[in-house]
Design a protein around this motif. Structure first.
Motif, short mmCIF file in Angstrom:
data_model
loop_
_atom_site.label_atom_id
_atom_site.label_comp_id
_atom_site.label_asym_id
_atom_site.label_seq_id
_atom_site.Cartn_x
_atom_site.Cartn_y
_atom_site.Cartn_z
N LYS A 187 37.00 39.21 38.82
CA LYS A 187 38.24 38.54 38.44
C LYS A 187 38.39 37.15 39.06
O LYS A 187 38.77 36.19 38.36
CB LYS A 187 39.45 39.40 38.81
N MET A 188 38.13 37.01 40.33
CA MET A 188 38.30 35.72 40.99
C MET A 188 37.42 34.65 40.34
O MET A 188 37.86 33.52 40.13
CB MET A 188 37.99 35.84 42.48
N ALA A 189 36.20 35.00 40.02
CA ALA A 189 35.28 34.05 39.40
C ALA A 189 35.74 33.69 37.99
O ALA A 189 35.70 32.51 37.59
CB ALA A 189 33.88 34.64 39.36
N ILE A 190 36.17 34.67 37.22
CA ILE A 190 36.61 34.41 35.85
C ILE A 190 37.86 33.53 35.86
O ILE A 190 37.97 32.58 35.07
CB ILE A 190 36.87 35.73 35.11
N ILE A 194 38.07 29.77 34.23
CA ILE A 194 39.08 29.42 33.22
C ILE A 194 39.92 28.24 33.69
O ILE A 194 40.20 27.31 32.92
CB ILE A 194 39.96 30.64 32.91
N ASN A 195 40.32 28.25 34.95
CA ASN A 195 41.13 27.15 35.48
C ASN A 195 40.38 25.82 35.43
O ASN A 195 40.95 24.77 35.10
CB ASN A 195 41.58 27.46 36.90
N CYS A 196 39.11 25.85 35.76
CA CYS A 196 38.32 24.61 35.79
C CYS A 196 38.04 24.08 34.38
O CYS A 196 37.81 22.88 34.21
CB CYS A 196 37.00 24.85 36.52
N LEU A 201 38.83 25.27 26.42
CA LEU A 201 38.71 26.64 25.94
C LEU A 201 40.07 27.18 25.49
O LEU A 201 41.12 26.66 25.86
CB LEU A 201 38.09 27.55 27.01
N ARG A 202 39.98 28.22 24.70
CA ARG A 202 41.17 28.94 24.24
C ARG A 202 40.98 30.40 24.55
O ARG A 202 39.93 30.97 24.26
CB ARG A 202 41.37 28.74 22.73
N LEU A 208 43.32 43.09 28.68
CA LEU A 208 42.78 42.32 29.78
C LEU A 208 41.56 42.90 30.50
O LEU A 208 41.03 42.24 31.37
CB LEU A 208 43.88 42.06 30.82
N TYR A 209 41.12 44.10 30.18
CA TYR A 209 39.92 44.55 30.89
C TYR A 209 38.73 43.70 30.52
O TYR A 209 37.81 43.51 31.31
CB TYR A 209 39.63 46.03 30.62
N GLN A 210 38.76 43.15 29.31
CA GLN A 210 37.79 42.13 28.92
C GLN A 210 38.54 40.84 28.61
O GLN A 210 39.68 40.87 28.17
CB GLN A 210 37.00 42.56 27.69
N ILE A 211 37.88 39.70 28.86
CA ILE A 211 38.46 38.39 28.55
C ILE A 211 37.62 37.74 27.45
O ILE A 211 36.38 37.68 27.54
CB ILE A 211 38.47 37.48 29.79
N TYR A 212 38.29 37.24 26.42
CA TYR A 212 37.62 36.59 25.29
C TYR A 212 38.04 35.11 25.27
O TYR A 212 39.23 34.82 25.23
CB TYR A 212 38.02 37.25 23.97
#
Length: 218
Positions: A187-190, A194-196, A201-202, A208-212
């Motif tokens: 989670k921390m890496a994902i 995303i923040n960076c 990206l969209r 939420l168990y998977q992120i698309y």
């Protein structure tokens, strides 16, 4: 590292999976999402027994020819707090399972298996294929945050504009020894990735168990 190709399988064989992670978590979402994608070049980081790779071959190659690259070292790092498994047996099962799906696919499938650590394999793919080569990138390898972040950064470079990146195990917590250490979870890496890259990206709506994610530009 050289690539290995799967060997042909008999048409009457059935794939065998001893783990149900894909069936219980990913498949219900993928049944709604994957068939609508026009993904002809696919990259998977983390293959294990081949459940997700077999799903992608079965569904995407039903529409048109498919090129799929699978990265896995098939080495038990001991970070999952699970029973010791024979990774050579797991790898052999992956190769049998994917060979079966390739053999019975209605369209040609080019399956490239990259056996090794993902940082080396991804860097090699980037050098060989260049940026924006893949339509779909699935990140489901190491669960350590530093590894997930490295996979995400290079995988995103390999993803074409408007392509889709999927992260598995966004809310994975591991065994009890890992509950207090976010560095041992994806989670921390994902979140950091995303923040960076938020401007490029969209986030595609999904449980939420998977992120698309969809990449917006080159």
């Amino acid at each position: 590292m050289p690539n290995d190709r799967a060997q042909p399988a008999r048409q009457d064989e059935q794939p065998v999976f001893t783990a149900d992670w894909f069936e219980t978590v990913a498949r219900p979402l993928w049944d709604q999402f994957i068939p609508s994608l026009e993904a002809r070049r696919v990259l998977e980081v983390g293959s294990y027994e081949g459940a997700s790779a077999c799903y992608l071959i079965d569904h995407l190659a039903a529409q048109a020819p498919l090129e799929i690259h699978c990265i896995d070292a098939w080495i038990d790092t001991g970070t999952w707090n699970r029973a010791i498994v024979d990774m050579a047996e797991i790898e052999a099962r992956f190769r049998r399972n994917t060979a079966l799906l390739v053999a019975r696919s209605p369209h040609p499938v080019t399956l490239e298996v990259h056996k090794g650590y993902s940082d080396v394999c991804l860097a090699t793919l980037l050098a060989q294929k260049g940026k924006g080569y893949f339509d779909l990138v699935y990140v489901d390898g190491s669960h350590q945050a530093s590894d997930v972040l490295a996979d995400a950064v290079v995988g995103f470079q390999l993803l074409r504009p408007h392509g889709i990146m999927i992260f598995d195990d966004y809310l994975w917590r591991g065994g009890e020894d890992n509950y207090s250490d976010p560095a041992m979870c994806p989670k921390m890496a994902i979140d950091a990735f995303i923040n960076c890259n938020h401007a490029n990206l969209r986030i595609v709506n999904a449980p939420l168990y998977q992120i698309y994610l969809q990449k917006l530009s080159a």
